[in-house]
Design an enzyme around this catalytic site. Structure first.
Site, PDB file in Angstrom:
ATOM      1  N   CYS A   1       2.934  16.667  -7.744  1.00 11.29           N
ATOM      2  CA  CYS A   1       2.495  16.813  -9.130  1.00 11.29           C
ATOM      3  C   CYS A   1       3.643  17.364  -9.964  1.00 11.29           C
ATOM      4  O   CYS A   1       4.328  18.290  -9.543  1.00 11.29           O
ATOM      5  CB  CYS A   1       1.313  17.790  -9.165  1.00 11.29           C
ATOM      6  SG  CYS A   1       0.810  18.280 -10.829  1.00 11.29           S
TER       7      CYS A   1
ATOM      8  N   CYS B   1       0.178  14.904  -6.324  1.00  5.67           N
ATOM      9  CA  CYS B   1      -0.359  14.156  -7.467  1.00  5.67           C
ATOM     10  C   CYS B   1      -1.554  13.302  -7.061  1.00  5.67           C
ATOM     11  O   CYS B   1      -1.544  12.633  -6.037  1.00  5.67           O
ATOM     12  CB  CYS B   1       0.742  13.258  -8.037  1.00  5.67           C
ATOM     13  SG  CYS B   1       0.195  12.256  -9.429  1.00  5.67           S
TER      14      CYS B   1
ATOM     15  N   LYS C   1       0.859  -1.188   0.000  1.00  4.82           N
ATOM     16  CA  LYS C   1       0.000   0.000   0.000  1.00  4.82           C
ATOM     17  C   LYS C   1       0.892   1.233   0.000  1.00  4.82           C
ATOM     18  O   LYS C   1       1.853   1.293   0.761  1.00  4.82           O
ATOM     19  CB  LYS C   1      -0.884   0.014   1.249  1.00  4.82           C
ATOM     20  CG  LYS C   1      -1.875   1.168   1.284  1.00  4.82           C
ATOM     21  CD  LYS C   1      -2.577   1.295   2.619  1.00  4.82           C
ATOM     22  CE  LYS C   1      -3.366   0.056   2.960  1.00  4.82           C
ATOM     23  NZ  LYS C   1      -4.104   0.205   4.244  1.00  4.82           N
TER      24      LYS C   1
HETATM   25 FE1  FES Z   1      -0.500  13.722 -11.155  1.00  2.00          FE
HETATM   26 FE2  FES Z   1      -0.389  16.311 -11.638  1.00  2.00          FE
HETATM   27  S1  FES Z   1      -1.904  15.269 -10.601  1.00  2.00           S
HETATM   28  S2  FES Z   1       1.032  14.796 -12.179  1.00  2.00           S
END
Ligand code: FES
Length: 74
Positions: free
Chosen positions: A51, A40, A23
């Protein structure tokens, strides 16, 4: 099926991040965020858990609409 009628590639969203772990869990202390941080949510970044803009290509390829979680420090 994806929104544009394409077949869903699989039931998995995570294709390569920490695949050795059963996980994936990340902990970030809010005090360590200096101004803002974008996390992200598409699982395509090469800078996990942050991200890197990879969601744009993912969205174009799949018809998805995902983007980061942005946390602003006060
Ligand atoms: Fe995954 Fe931007 S939300 S790279």
């Amino acid at each position: 099926f994806c929104p544009k009628g394409r077949p869903a590639p699989s039931g998995r969203v995570n294709h390569r991040i920490m695949k050795d772990n059963p996980k994936v869990v990340d902990t970030i202390d809010v005090e360590d965020i200096s101004e803002k941080a974008a996390f992200c949510r598409c699982w395509r970044t090469k800078n996990w858990p942050y991200c890197d803009g990879s969601h744009g290509a993912h969205n174009r390829e799949t018809g998805d609409n995902v983007g980061p979680l942005v946390v602003n420090a006060k």
